[in-house]
Write an enzyme that holds these catalytic residues in place. Structure first.
Site, PDB file in Angstrom:
ATOM      1  N   GLY A  11     -27.721  -6.815 -13.326  1.00  0.00           N
ATOM      2  CA  GLY A  11     -27.653  -5.624 -12.465  1.00  0.00           C
ATOM      3  C   GLY A  11     -26.471  -5.726 -11.520  1.00  0.00           C
ATOM      4  N   GLN A  15     -26.493  -1.775  -6.328  1.00  0.00           N
ATOM      5  CA  GLN A  15     -26.355  -1.921  -4.872  1.00  0.00           C
ATOM      6  C   GLN A  15     -26.520  -3.357  -4.414  1.00  0.00           C
ATOM      7  OE1 GLN A  15     -28.168   0.480  -1.807  1.00  0.00           O
ATOM      8  NE2 GLN A  15     -29.967   0.333  -3.141  1.00  0.00           N
ATOM      9  N   GLY A  17     -26.324  -6.028  -6.216  1.00  0.00           N
ATOM     10  CA  GLY A  17     -25.217  -6.797  -6.795  1.00  0.00           C
ATOM     11  C   GLY A  17     -23.982  -6.735  -5.924  1.00  0.00           C
ATOM     12  N   GLY A 130     -35.634  -7.949  -9.302  1.00  0.00           N
ATOM     13  CA  GLY A 130     -35.941  -6.626  -9.850  1.00  0.00           C
ATOM     14  C   GLY A 130     -37.442  -6.389  -9.911  1.00  0.00           C
ATOM     15  N   ASN A 131     -37.856  -5.232  -9.460  1.00  0.00           N
ATOM     16  CA  ASN A 131     -39.296  -4.922  -9.363  1.00  0.00           C
ATOM     17  C   ASN A 131     -39.897  -4.389 -10.655  1.00  0.00           C
ATOM     18  OD1 ASN A 131     -40.005  -5.665  -6.745  1.00  0.00           O
ATOM     19  ND2 ASN A 131     -38.805  -3.934  -5.946  1.00  0.00           N
ATOM     20  N   ASP A 159     -39.510 -10.087   2.401  1.00  0.00           N
ATOM     21  CA  ASP A 159     -40.760  -9.801   3.117  1.00  0.00           C
ATOM     22  C   ASP A 159     -40.952 -10.818   4.245  1.00  0.00           C
ATOM     23  OD1 ASP A 159     -41.670  -7.759   1.061  1.00  0.00           O
ATOM     24  OD2 ASP A 159     -41.336  -9.536  -0.161  1.00  0.00           O
ATOM     25  N   HIS A 187     -45.141  -8.800  -4.081  1.00  0.00           N
ATOM     26  CA  HIS A 187     -44.080  -8.033  -3.408  1.00  0.00           C
ATOM     27  C   HIS A 187     -44.395  -6.552  -3.618  1.00  0.00           C
ATOM     28  CE1 HIS A 187     -40.315  -6.528  -1.931  1.00  0.00           C
ATOM     29  NE2 HIS A 187     -40.125  -5.901  -3.066  1.00  0.00           N
TER      30      HIS A 187
HETATM   31  P1  NAX Z   1     -29.536  -0.341  -8.507  1.00  0.00           P
HETATM   32  O1  NAX Z   1     -30.163   0.736  -9.291  1.00  0.00           O
HETATM   33  O2  NAX Z   1     -28.465  -0.040  -7.514  1.00  0.00           O
HETATM   34  O3  NAX Z   1     -28.913  -1.422  -9.515  1.00  0.00           O
HETATM   35  C1  NAX Z   1     -29.609  -1.919 -10.598  1.00  0.00           C
HETATM   36  C2  NAX Z   1     -28.594  -2.265 -11.646  1.00  0.00           C
HETATM   37  O4  NAX Z   1     -29.274  -2.927 -12.720  1.00  0.00           O
HETATM   38  C3  NAX Z   1     -27.884  -1.059 -12.259  1.00  0.00           C
HETATM   39  O5  NAX Z   1     -26.474  -1.247 -12.161  1.00  0.00           O
HETATM   40  C4  NAX Z   1     -28.356  -1.053 -13.712  1.00  0.00           C
HETATM   41  O6  NAX Z   1     -27.343  -0.611 -14.603  1.00  0.00           O
HETATM   42  C5  NAX Z   1     -28.675  -2.525 -13.912  1.00  0.00           C
HETATM   43  N1  NAX Z   1     -29.567  -2.799 -15.043  1.00  0.00           N
HETATM   44  C6  NAX Z   1     -30.606  -2.061 -15.505  1.00  0.00           C
HETATM   45  N2  NAX Z   1     -31.131  -2.616 -16.596  1.00  0.00           N
HETATM   46  C7  NAX Z   1     -30.436  -3.750 -16.829  1.00  0.00           C
HETATM   47  C8  NAX Z   1     -30.494  -4.743 -17.834  1.00  0.00           C
HETATM   48  N3  NAX Z   1     -31.397  -4.674 -18.822  1.00  0.00           N
HETATM   49  N4  NAX Z   1     -29.620  -5.762 -17.772  1.00  0.00           N
HETATM   50  C9  NAX Z   1     -28.702  -5.830 -16.797  1.00  0.00           C
HETATM   51  N5  NAX Z   1     -28.570  -4.899 -15.836  1.00  0.00           N
HETATM   52  C10 NAX Z   1     -29.445  -3.878 -15.840  1.00  0.00           C
HETATM   53  O7  NAX Z   1     -30.738  -1.132  -7.820  1.00  0.00           O
HETATM   54  P2  NAX Z   1     -30.693  -2.167  -6.597  1.00  0.00           P
HETATM   55  O8  NAX Z   1     -30.837  -1.418  -5.345  1.00  0.00           O
HETATM   56  O9  NAX Z   1     -29.549  -3.085  -6.780  1.00  0.00           O
HETATM   57  O10 NAX Z   1     -32.082  -2.930  -6.823  1.00  0.00           O
HETATM   58  C11 NAX Z   1     -32.291  -3.774  -7.938  1.00  0.00           C
HETATM   59  C12 NAX Z   1     -33.753  -4.155  -8.052  1.00  0.00           C
HETATM   60  O11 NAX Z   1     -34.172  -4.898  -6.924  1.00  0.00           O
HETATM   61  C13 NAX Z   1     -34.709  -2.970  -8.150  1.00  0.00           C
HETATM   62  O12 NAX Z   1     -35.651  -3.241  -9.167  1.00  0.00           O
HETATM   63  C14 NAX Z   1     -35.380  -2.968  -6.799  1.00  0.00           C
HETATM   64  O13 NAX Z   1     -36.654  -2.374  -6.856  1.00  0.00           O
HETATM   65  C15 NAX Z   1     -35.443  -4.446  -6.520  1.00  0.00           C
HETATM   66  N6  NAX Z   1     -35.692  -4.855  -5.136  1.00  0.00           N
HETATM   67  C16 NAX Z   1     -36.457  -5.944  -4.919  1.00  0.00           C
HETATM   68  C17 NAX Z   1     -36.694  -6.459  -3.664  1.00  0.00           C
HETATM   69  C18 NAX Z   1     -37.532  -7.675  -3.455  1.00  0.00           C
HETATM   70  O14 NAX Z   1     -37.757  -8.015  -2.301  1.00  0.00           O
HETATM   71  N7  NAX Z   1     -38.029  -8.380  -4.469  1.00  0.00           N
HETATM   72  C19 NAX Z   1     -36.145  -5.774  -2.471  1.00  0.00           C
HETATM   73  C20 NAX Z   1     -34.976  -4.902  -2.765  1.00  0.00           C
HETATM   74  C21 NAX Z   1     -35.079  -4.108  -4.043  1.00  0.00           C
HETATM   75  O15 NAX Z   1     -35.871  -2.983  -3.812  1.00  0.00           O
END
Ligand code: NAX
Length: 328
Positions: A11, A15, A17, A130-131, A159, A187
């Site tokens: 990813g 954002q 990243g 990733g969630n 958290d 989470h």
């Molecule tokens: P974004 O949507 O900005 O970026 C995600 C990126 O992942 C995109 O560029 C997309 O093309 C890429 N992607 C999708 N499928 C993929 C795959 N199979 N292989 C490689 N890349 C892939 O999301 P962002 O704000 O960066 O958040 C990423 C993840 O973090 C989300 O699932 C979000 O819910 C999770 N979070 C987890 C947190 C935690 O505390 N555990 C907090 C922050 C965030 O909400």
């Protein structure tokens, strides 16, 4: 000079990243003596955007950054990796049921687990951001049978840091004055931030606060729903704070947590505190010798018990749902 460490970020064009990669490349993930090789994984449509981020990384001329390679293929992206940060995931779209969400993420985390199993370095450490992070970590782990199960972790550090900040603000102390705070469970909004075992300047967090109504009606929901509050205010989900938490988690995993303190980490349960074995749940954890250990022997009162159990129940249900889909 130290050998370079290979870090894979999925990813990478997203954002988180964008907030994470510069800090890794500057030395904040592994320390200022450790050169880094970056391997970025994106979906094909986002590879070009990742190339843009890579150009900016180059333009920082970071002394520790040895290489950047970009892939749309998990096997290549995880080849030889020492640290895997699984950030990319499938977000919940409107009207999507939980089972659909889990299935869509299974389509991502199963092949990534397989690729880690096949090609990562022997010492690979995995942090899933990733969630739904805990269950995505479980899926990846299930498909990497040759990697020790304890190397798969889920990010609860955001958290944890949110809880630290809220408690410090309430008590008008520095976050440095607070030790041994714990966020338990998933989470998700069911997580339970626990201040009963926290130490603040010679007393417990709960005694220092001495305000049960604040604890129940303010602190716990504020921490648990902070992600939604950020989205409402910023128009986008937490990114820099999430990247910061990922850095904290991996730095502590590699370098150890400070004596006399602990952090919250999503690690495979060994059955401690009644959490079913194998669930990747948040616990009070210390890192020693490069391994997470669950802090033992805490007394859990009824108030905490109910809340830990509720969050863990949710994790069990997620595990059942992915088991039904054949993903674990
Ligand atoms: P974004 O949507 O900005 O970026 C995600 C990126 O992942 C995109 O560029 C997309 O093309 C890429 N992607 C999708 N499928 C993929 C795959 N199979 N292989 C490689 N890349 C892939 O999301 P962002 O704000 O960066 O958040 C990423 C993840 O973090 C989300 O699932 C979000 O819910 C999770 N979070 C987890 C947190 C935690 O505390 N555990 C907090 C922050 C965030 O909400």
């Amino acid at each position: 000079a130290q050998q370079p460490v290979t870090v894979t970020v999925t990813g990478a064009a997203g954002q988180i990243g964008y907030a994470l990669l510069f800090r890794i490349a500057s030395g904040q993930l592994l320390g200022s003596d450790t050169p880094v090789r970056l391997r970025l994984l994106e979906i094909p449509q986002a590879v070009h955007a990742a190339e843009g981020t890579a150009m900016e990384l180059e333009d920082c001329a970071f002394p520790l950054l040895r290489s950047i390679d970009i892939f749309d293929n998990a096997s290549e992206a995880f080849s030889g990796t020492n640290i895997a940060l699984l950030v990319g995931a499938r977000p919940r779209s409107q009207g999507m049921e939980r089972a659909d969400l889990l299935e869509a993420n299974g389509g991502i985390f199963k092949p990534q687990g397989e690729a880690i199993n096949a090609g990562a370095a022997d010492d690979v450490r995995v942090l899933v951001v990733g969630n739904p992070a805990n269950t995505n970590a479980l899926i990846a782990q299930a498909h990497a049978p040759d990697v020790p199960a304890e190397r798969f972790t889920a990010m609860m550090r955001l958290d944890h840091n949110r809880a630290l900040a809220q408690l410090a603000k309430k008590l008008n102390v520095s976050v440095n004055d607070i030790r041994k705070l714990t966020v338990w469970g998933n989470h998700s909004a069911s997580q339970y931030p626990d201040i009963f075992h926290a130490e603040v300047n010679g007393t417990t967090g709960a005694k220092a606060v001495d305000d049960q109504a604040w604890l129940e009606n303010d602190f716990i929901p504020t921490v648990a729903k902070r992600g939604a509050a950020i989205i409402e205010a910023r128009g986008a989900s937490s990114a820099a704070s999430a990247a910061n938490a990922a850095i904290d988690h991996v730095y502590d995993w590699v370098n150890g947590t400070p004596e006399g303190d602990w952090v919250s980490a999503g690690v495979p349960s060994d059955g401690s505190y009644g959490v079913p074995e194998g669930l990747i749940s948040s616990f009070p954890a210390v890192s020693r010798g490069g391994r997470w250990e669950i802090v033992q022997g805490l007394e859990i009162d009824e108030f905490s018990r109910e809340r830990i159990d509720a969050s863990v129940r949710e994790l069990s249900e997620e595990r059942e749902a992915v088991a039904k889909l054949g993903l674990v």
